[in-house]
Write an enzyme that holds these catalytic residues in place. Structure first.
Site, PDB file in Angstrom:
ATOM      1  CE  LYS A  23     -16.152   3.058   9.163  1.00 52.80           C
ATOM      2  NZ  LYS A  23     -15.511   1.974   9.930  1.00 52.80           N
ATOM      3  NE  ARG A  93     -18.227   3.125  13.064  1.00 56.55           N
ATOM      4  CZ  ARG A  93     -19.171   3.624  12.291  1.00 56.55           C
ATOM      5  NH1 ARG A  93     -19.695   4.828  12.549  1.00 56.55           N
ATOM      6  NH2 ARG A  93     -19.575   2.962  11.235  1.00 56.55           N
ATOM      7  N   GLY A 102     -13.839  -4.454   6.282  1.00 57.74           N
ATOM      8  CA  GLY A 102     -13.527  -5.680   6.999  1.00 57.74           C
ATOM      9  C   GLY A 102     -12.065  -5.831   7.357  1.00 57.74           C
ATOM     10  CG  MET A 104      -7.878  -2.083  10.086  1.00 61.24           C
ATOM     11  SD  MET A 104      -7.092  -0.511   9.968  1.00 61.24           S
ATOM     12  CE  MET A 104      -7.651   0.038   8.400  1.00 61.24           C
ATOM     13  NE  ARG A 337     -18.346   0.887   2.661  1.00 60.80           N
ATOM     14  CZ  ARG A 337     -18.013   0.114   3.692  1.00 60.80           C
ATOM     15  NH1 ARG A 337     -17.188   0.557   4.596  1.00 60.80           N
ATOM     16  NH2 ARG A 337     -18.494  -1.097   3.798  1.00 60.80           N
ATOM     17  CG  HIS A 455     -14.519 -15.096   3.823  1.00 54.51           C
ATOM     18  ND1 HIS A 455     -13.872 -15.974   2.985  1.00 54.51           N
ATOM     19  CD2 HIS A 455     -13.631 -14.126   4.135  1.00 54.51           C
ATOM     20  CE1 HIS A 455     -12.627 -15.559   2.826  1.00 54.51           C
ATOM     21  NE2 HIS A 455     -12.455 -14.447   3.511  1.00 54.51           N
ATOM     22  CB  SER A 764       8.735   0.597 -27.724  1.00 56.19           C
ATOM     23  OG  SER A 764       7.788  -0.103 -26.950  1.00 56.19           O
ATOM     24  CB  THR A 767       8.434  -0.951 -18.255  1.00 53.17           C
ATOM     25  OG1 THR A 767       7.229  -1.602 -18.649  1.00 53.17           O
ATOM     26  CG2 THR A 767       8.450   0.468 -18.760  1.00 53.17           C
ATOM     27  CG  ASN A 768       7.859  -6.669 -18.809  1.00 54.74           C
ATOM     28  OD1 ASN A 768       7.183  -5.922 -18.121  1.00 54.74           O
ATOM     29  ND2 ASN A 768       7.342  -7.504 -19.686  1.00 54.74           N
ATOM     30  CB  CYS A 831       5.727  -2.662 -25.515  1.00 52.14           C
ATOM     31  SG  CYS A 831       7.507  -2.900 -25.547  1.00 52.14           S
ATOM     32  CE1 TYR A 851       3.196   1.916 -28.133  1.00 49.77           C
ATOM     33  CE2 TYR A 851       3.865   3.872 -29.353  1.00 49.77           C
ATOM     34  CZ  TYR A 851       4.090   2.563 -28.960  1.00 49.77           C
ATOM     35  OH  TYR A 851       5.211   1.905 -29.391  1.00 49.77           O
TER      36      TYR A 851
END
Ligand code: ADP
Ligand code: MG
Ligand code: MG
Length: 875
Positions: A23, A93, A102, A104, A337, A455, A764, A767-768, A831, A851
């Protein structure tokens, strides 16, 4: 020179967003461009960070700077802060780097007090306006700074209306506002045991602190988590001279978008109210006018506004969301904005901005939030079906999409029923911030009250949830759980269909059709392909999933989980026999039953993928997941195997593991039972040979060994694979290519990636599991305490959704480097769930992986995220 914490608008520009917030930076830029902006200053995000560092205090040097700038604003405006003859009033502001609409609250009319209001009334010759401004200030200050409930003030207002027999604020007289000011101050004192602050400076500092504090309020924290905004950015505070839209019938206030934020259509879109201030337009107190009507109300101002908005759009090269105020016939711009928009609008605007020559393809690609694309990929109502139906009612088309479900009358109920697997619509009079989770769980939202900016509408659009708002014909009885439309009553078990694109409501379920991924969406995806380096594959276990993913542009399968194939009807039984067999012969017999099924599964997938690579992962989960739990299932297995039920029970008990996630799973299974690896290799290679012979496709299976932590584990299983594959090709007299690689998901594998790469043609990153084992968090239980972590600000986001770049990312980076050092042409991919998360994709691009692989519906998201990552990297 000492660090500077406060900037006049004329000292900043739009490149200083990190420091001044969005802003503030744009107010500065508009000031530089000569647009009519009420002047003011910005207290920087750095000041906010210092405020927290110093134990929620604003230190003296910053206070002095604020004083200094305030004096300069007094000079610029010719008014004086706290002066009763010619007072300067200001707004306070908030404004962070990323817009958090919305989140703050703003305080208007600050600087007014018992004395100033008198002078202000005399100066303007309008006591009604002066006291209206004062009572508004008391309301906002009490709410935002002192956290007194808004509703009490509303009640005091309503009571006075009732007493006077009037219905709208517009009917209040000056004396009424004087009375409200007194009542408000009384209430303030009752609640807080102190008088309403009369010192303007004191008001100002309290307000600035409140904005800093609001950075940490729960709504803001949740919003940041949902939008990947780091906590340590802080917010800036803008202090700006007030202009008054409530100073008479020649004055007003409004909001407008330079394009339609719902459809993207190029046309000014917005609303305004005369004789009103601030949020009156969106608060729904009076019905605002469409922006086009301003042309009649004040043609001069309208013309100027159109000109300014066009210029701002050209300047910022994007759809602008503007806020303006007219003070006695003079136009002021209070904010601009880049506007929030639906996915549909985002795509249309991006494509059209390029067509209009306003921006480049790369710039256009950066304007779309990849996560939003999700909304475009979901079903809409079949046009042919829709034609046959008559809507039972209509409301505002508040957020596009199609939703079918049973009626839930509260957010809580919606959440509960959705968790139990039901499809529900949240049907309410109107929604409030507490309903967020219910909105998130529902297929769609229907409200009886509220407009396009209510809302429900705003939240639903943000989440990409279908919403029909303000359906006047809908009567809801929450207690009785009934919704009545034109005399017909619907209950919790009745199904409705909502069309968020037209606002129509239908009885019963209307079939939906899959989204069409052509048109402007395709244009964007093609542009993304032109710039990205990272390839995008999919995680797919079935031909259907593979097909969807290929349509969305997947460039291969990065993860095909073979275990899912075993859970199907007719397969689980031989699988159980295999697990429960206590000798190799029996196991082989059971596996022989599975082989043809598995081979056919692979064939079907190969046929979809054609010449694209397919990574197939060997059996991975803990075996007990497959075991019979119910008596009848045990009996069936016992019968087939010719053993007693008691013997089955014993075996099931023997296989029980205390911690199965760290138990007998992954490559450990193939090491104990190499016959499983043999069978799977055979199925993979035979299928490749057959599809090659039948269809001529050049299949490249990549055989992936899971959960490796030591190169010897990999070598052992790989030997089985190679031996079997060679034997199969010998039998068939045909050669096909295949590769053997591994998942990197045990931290030890990442540490020893150079050793492992000697045996692996590809890595591969799973990552879990890697996240699970690096943190030592159980994937299945972490949700139970993550909220505490957010609340105590230990975590900002779920490491299973967004990769932890610092720790887990370090392992990925290290393994990448080690892997390449041992085998320069090693193929590297990801993956995990992270493969479809934009911020994680950006990280994987930076690390230099080849990838990412993600679920089919996230393929377009990953493609766009990969393009954005490449654009950012090239800068
Ligand atoms: P948000 O970030 O929630 O949009 P803003 O800081 O933009 O909050 O303030 C909300 C509204 O308050 C603005 O749209 C505008 O109508 C009003 N407002 C803010 N500052 C001023 C000002 N200096 N003069 C008049 N109105 C103002
Ligand atoms: Mg605003
Ligand atoms: Mg795993």
């Amino acid at each position: 020179m000492a660090k500077k914490y406060v900037y006049l608008f004329s000292e900043g520009d739009s490149s200083m967003r990190d420091l001044l917030g969005g802003k503030g930076a744009n107010l500065a830029e508009m000031t530089n461009l000569g647009f009519p902006v009420p002047q003011g200053f910005t207290i920087t995000t750095q000041a906010c960070i210092r405020y927290y560092e110093e134990g929620e205090l604003i230190c003296n040097d910053i206070l002095e700077e604020i004083d200094e700038k305030l004096t300069q604003i007094e000079q610029i405006t010719g008014k004086k802060f706290g002066d009763s003859k010619n007072p300067l009033l200001v707004s306070v502001r908030s404004g962070a780097r990323a817009s958090m609409p919305g989140m703050m609250d703003t305080i208007l009319n600050l600087g007014i007090n018992d004395e100033v209001v008198k002078g202000f009334a005399a100066l303007t010759g309008n006591p009604r306006f002066a006291y209206d401004s004062y009572r508004r200030f008391i309301q906002m200050f009490s709410d935002v700074v002192m956290e007194l409930p808004k509703s009490t003030f509303e009640r005091i207002i309503d009571d006075l209306k009732a007493e006077k027999g009037i219905t709208s604020d517009g009917e209040f007289t000056a004396d009424d506002f004087i009375k409200l000011v007194e009542l408000f101050k009384q209430y303030y004192k009752e609640q807080l045991n102190e008088d309403f602050p009369q010192q303007p400076k004191q008001q100002l500092i309290a307000a600035v602190k409140a904005v800093f504090r609001s950075w940490d309020n729960p709504r803001a924290v949740v919003y940041r988590r949902m939008n990947d905004i780091p906590h340590d950015w802080g917010t800036a505070v803008n202090v700006q001279a007030m202009v008054f839209g409530n100073s008479g019938d020649e004055s007003g206030t409004g909001v407008a978008f330079t394009r339609n934020p719902s459809t993207g259509e190029k046309a000014l879109y917005g609303e305004f109210l005369m004789n009103a201030q601030g949020e009156d337009v969106v608060a729904g107190i009076r019905t605002p006018n469409p922006i086009a009507k301003l042309e009649q109300t004040n043609p001069q101002v309208y013309k100027q506004f159109v000109e300014i908005s066009t210029n701002l759009e050209r300047y910022f090269k994007d759809m602008q969301d503007l806020e303006f105020t007219i003070e006695r016939g003079k136009l002021y711009i209070l904010q601009t904005r880049n506007g929030k928009r639906t996915a549909q609008a985002a795509v249309r605007i991006a494509v059209e901005l390029v067509e209009e020559g306003l921006c480049t393809k790369e710039e256009a690609l950066m304007k779309i939030d990849p996560k939003q694309l999700d909304d475009l990929l979901h079903p809409t109502f079949a046009a042919s079906e829709l034609k046959k139906r008559t809507p039972i009612a209509s409301g505002l088309a508040a957020s596009p999409g199609a939703a079918v479900g049973k009626i839930a009358f509260t957010a809580e109920e919606a959440k509960k029923r959705a968790m139990a697997g039901e499809k529900v619509l949240l049907v309410r009079l109107e929604t409030s911030p507490e309903d967020i989770e219910g909105i998130n769980s529902a297929e769609g939202i229907l409200t009886a009250r509220g407009g396009m900016t209510s809302h429900a509408a705003v939240v639903a659009r943000g989440m990409g949830r279908c919403c029909v708002a303000g359906c006047g014909d809908l009567v809801i009885d929450e207690e009785a759980k009934t919704a009545t439309i034109h005399g017909v009553t619907y209950g919790p078990n009745d199904v409705l269909s909502l069309n968020g694109s037209t606002g129509y409501i239908y009885e019963g379920a209307i079939p939906t059709v899959e989204p069409e991924v052509g048109g402007q969406f395709k244009v964007i995806m093609d542009w993304a392909n032109e710039v990205r380096r990272l390839k995008v594959r999919t995680n797919a276990d079935t031909p259907e999933e593979a097909k969807t993913a290929v349509e969305f542009g997947a460039e291969g399968i990065g993860l095909c989980r073979t275990e899912h194939m075993f859970f199907e009807e007719g397969r689980i039984q031989p699988m159980r026999e295999m697990i429960l067999a206590d000798n190799k012969e029996d196991r082989k017999k059971a596996l022989a039953k599975i082989l043809p099924m598995q081979r056919d599964d692979f064939k079907a997938i190969y046929e979809v993928m054609q010449d694209l690579p397919v990574t197939i992962r060997f059996l991975d989960p803990p075996l007990h997941e497959f075991l019979p739990q119910k008596e009848e299932d045990m009996k069936a297995v016992a019968k087939e195997m010719g053993i007693t039920v008691a013997a089955v029970k014993d075996k099931v008990a023997a296989l029980h593991e205390v911690n199965p996630m760290l138990g007998h799973r992954g490559c450990r299974l193939a090491i104990t039972y190499p016959e499983i690896a043999e069978m799977q290799t055979r199925a993979i290679i035979e299928a490749a040979v057959e599809v090659r012979e039948e269809k001529g496709y050049n299949i490249l299976p990549e055989i992936m060994i899971p959960l490796v932590g030591d190169v010897k584990e990999l070598r052992y299983v790989k030997d089985v694979v190679v031996r079997t594959a060679e034997a199969v090709m010998e039998e068939k007299g045909v050669k096909v290519s295949y590769e053997v690689g591994t998942m990197i998901e045990v931290p030890r594998a990442a540490l020893l990636a150079d050793e492992i790469a000697k045996e692996a043609e590809f890595f591969s990153f799973g990552t879990n599991d890697l996240t699970q084992m690096t943190f030592g968090f159980s994937r299945d239980d972490v949700a139970k305490f993550l909220d505490d972590y957010y609340e105590k600000q230990i975590f900002e986001s779920d490491p299973f959704a967004r990769v932890d770049q610092k720790g887990v990312g370090k392992l990925v980076k290290m393994a990448t480097e080690l892997g390449r050092s041992a085998r320069p042409d090693i193929k590297l991919g990801v993956c995990g769930e992270h493969g479809g998360d934009p911020s994680s994709v950006e990280f994987f691009n930076l690390v230099g992986l080849d990838y990412v692989s993600c679920s089919p519906f996230r393929v377009p998201i990953a493609r766009l995220a990969a393009a954005q990552a490449a654009i950012k990297q090239s800068k």
